[in-house]
Enzyme design. Sequence first.
Site, PDB file in Angstrom:
ATOM      1  N   TYR A  52      -6.566  -0.315  -5.479  1.00  0.00           N
ATOM      2  CA  TYR A  52      -6.974   0.634  -4.437  1.00  0.00           C
ATOM      3  C   TYR A  52      -7.964   1.656  -5.001  1.00  0.00           C
ATOM      4  O   TYR A  52      -9.097   1.706  -4.609  1.00  0.00           O
ATOM      5  CB  TYR A  52      -5.743   1.322  -3.836  1.00  0.00           C
ATOM      6  CG  TYR A  52      -6.083   2.252  -2.695  1.00  0.00           C
ATOM      7  CD1 TYR A  52      -6.395   1.737  -1.443  1.00  0.00           C
ATOM      8  CD2 TYR A  52      -6.101   3.634  -2.867  1.00  0.00           C
ATOM      9  CE1 TYR A  52      -6.726   2.581  -0.386  1.00  0.00           C
ATOM     10  CE2 TYR A  52      -6.422   4.483  -1.817  1.00  0.00           C
ATOM     11  CZ  TYR A  52      -6.731   3.958  -0.584  1.00  0.00           C
ATOM     12  OH  TYR A  52      -7.058   4.794   0.451  1.00  0.00           O
TER      13      TYR A  52
ATOM     14  N   SER B  16      -9.236  -0.821   3.000  1.00  0.00           N
ATOM     15  CA  SER B  16      -9.678   0.531   3.297  1.00  0.00           C
ATOM     16  C   SER B  16     -10.555   1.042   2.151  1.00  0.00           C
ATOM     17  O   SER B  16     -11.604   0.462   1.879  1.00  0.00           O
ATOM     18  CB  SER B  16      -8.465   1.431   3.555  1.00  0.00           C
ATOM     19  OG  SER B  16      -8.848   2.647   4.129  1.00  0.00           O
TER      20      SER B  16
ATOM     21  N   ASP C  67      -9.642  -0.539  15.166  1.00  0.00           N
ATOM     22  CA  ASP C  67      -9.492   0.339  14.006  1.00  0.00           C
ATOM     23  C   ASP C  67     -10.314   1.599  14.257  1.00  0.00           C
ATOM     24  O   ASP C  67     -11.545   1.564  14.261  1.00  0.00           O
ATOM     25  CB  ASP C  67      -9.982  -0.371  12.739  1.00  0.00           C
ATOM     26  CG  ASP C  67      -9.644   0.402  11.468  1.00  0.00           C
ATOM     27  OD1 ASP C  67      -9.347   1.613  11.566  1.00  0.00           O
ATOM     28  OD2 ASP C  67      -9.681  -0.199  10.379  1.00  0.00           O
TER      29      ASP C  67
ATOM     30  N   HIS D  18      -5.982  -0.067  11.790  1.00  0.00           N
ATOM     31  CA  HIS D  18      -6.223   0.025  10.356  1.00  0.00           C
ATOM     32  C   HIS D  18      -5.104  -0.617   9.540  1.00  0.00           C
ATOM     33  O   HIS D  18      -5.265  -0.865   8.352  1.00  0.00           O
ATOM     34  CB  HIS D  18      -6.381   1.491   9.964  1.00  0.00           C
ATOM     35  CG  HIS D  18      -7.034   1.693   8.639  1.00  0.00           C
ATOM     36  ND1 HIS D  18      -8.308   1.246   8.359  1.00  0.00           N
ATOM     37  CD2 HIS D  18      -6.592   2.284   7.500  1.00  0.00           C
ATOM     38  CE1 HIS D  18      -8.622   1.553   7.117  1.00  0.00           C
ATOM     39  NE2 HIS D  18      -7.597   2.184   6.574  1.00  0.00           N
TER      40      HIS D  18
END
Length: 688
Positions: free
Chosen positions: A458, A538, A621, A656
């Site tokens: 991430y 993301s 989203d 999302h």
Amino acid sequence: MSPTITYPETKRVDVVEQHFGQTIADPYRWLENDVRNDKEVAAWVESQNKVTNAHLNTLPGRDIFKNRLKQLYNYERFSIPVKKGGRYFYLHNSGLQNQQVLYVRDSVDSAGRVLIDPNSWAEDGATALAEWSASDDGKRVAYAVQDGGTDWRTIRVLEVNTGKVLDDQVKWARFTSIAWTKDGSGFFYARYPEPKQGTESQASVANHAVYFHAIGTPQAQDRLVYTNPDQPNMLHTLSITEDGRYVAITSTPISATNTLTVVDLQSADWKPRKLVDNLDNQWGVVGNVGTKFFLMTSQDAPRFKVVTMDIAAADPAIRDVVPEQDSVLLNPSLVAGRLLISYLADVKTEIRRYTLDGKADGVVKLPGIGTAGGFKGKQSDPETFFIFTSFNAPGVIYRYDVASNTARVWAQPKVAIDLSQIAVEQRFYTSKDGTRVPMFIVRRKDVTRSAPTLLYAYGGFGIPILPAFSPEHLGWVEQGGVYAVANIRGGSEYGKAWHEAGRRQNKQNVFDDFIAAGEYLKALLITPQDGLAIQGGSNGGLLIGAVVNQRPDLFAAALPQVGVMDMLRFDQFTSGKTWVDEFGSPAREADFRNLLSYSPYHNIESGKAYPAILATTADTDDRVVPGHTFKYVAALQAADIGDKPHLARIETRAGHGAGKPTDKIIEETADMWAFAAHWTGLDVKPAK
């Protein structure tokens, strides 16, 4: 290899802008338009999905993964129970239910009964129960409804005894918690101004505000408690102290720093009082004893510490209670007269006990190496609950007796896989600048050879990636693949400094750490030279897009999910302005040049052979709008980057990630794993 794919024709428009003397072309600007309101964009989405499905239909592993993922997902899942008024409230999924169901028990070990079942709210299962909170007496529950994956919420109120839903309705809540007053007369929540009709999904959000809603009154009468119009991009997180006297509000521009405000509900005017009025450090309320507040902070402690502040004083002093330790303090709780503090030691949880004056009082023994969370409750209550999980351990809920320092199982799931055959190890590798980075490697114990690998990370917003059970990733591992998690900079695995080293001008460190992880896996023959797939969502989708541009030779397949792909315009949509503190502002020259250097959309380089790419997003989203992925995929398809497929998978009525129905998760994961397996050479076989 698959046959060459013919992509749909994508219109180019003549959009060219000057930024700080640099010419920036944006030929796919029109794909930013809302797919639900623009017929041309909707037609483009339909044509892309058609091509993508045609390719996925050729992959033999697709149905195998889908069928096995259904079995792996079909196990009971519980949330940590919340005790209110002697009742225990918790979420439960029987296995393949699309949405979690809210249950209540009248005693700790009695049978649960259904309070709220969102699975009946929509035929496609895409309307979810989001945030919820039971009143202190356990008689009512305020709950948020999330439709089709949107970040917008509508809050309703249910009577626990009768199951009756009251007429109360609060709209336009977003990024909110729900906190009841002590007497149950109403609750606090956070919302944005109502957007103009038709702009709900793409409107830029600003002026987050905290309100109080009194039960039985219309929303128009809700009382404004706190807002900060001078800083319209701040997000406010609220809680109420156990004694019901204070509302605590932390305000942040989505960074590792925040201000801290309290509202004394005993005062007539509810005037907000700023306890911390700068954005130099991070602050969080642990609890209070009268006017003495227990706080966690990064002030003079990049790995965090616990301090007290007696707000009875006009200028309250800050005193250390539990000083900074070698490990990173994650979550402290004030329960049963003890401080129970979760620490992260090389990305593994430890729970340490302290008296309220800061004296060490032993540790909580955990069932293994992994992640523990919870430990919430009242200071007058002897019990609390926690969950323990790891890569090879599903989430088990434990009831913990604070006085005796003992725990017993409260809810334990049974899964359709022999977890004793799954090996988990942690290794450390060296990044480009010499930084030592941890990585977890998960595989079957009998997989001792080099095997196709799925690498995940991430790397942003101070969010640590902790060991946790995942039916999706076990579906990959069970087939003989390796699953690796790189704890790269940008998270908070090693505290504030680890985050700072991966944000704004330091963002390239994040990409370097991830690339070094891929090189390490290959150098140690964990992964074959042509067998590395990468995944991230993301901010992690941004990561995947960036590293593919920088090192396309390193990867066989890439799976960017709901990624932030246009770093020059991210702040133009929905909550994008709140990310400026993390990424920098495209309106500032130094930030602009840094953002342009790695923006996935702007750095696709013709003449290089790119890996196979399946970019996933969703039409609803409204956090990272799908236009990011649309533009990125259009640019990939137009570039001369080799014959491997570069595809978009666009889900309908999904946002999302939060609230996504189980069946949509399974189908998307099966598609991603089949795609990655095909291009990494993983031999997918039906489960025995």
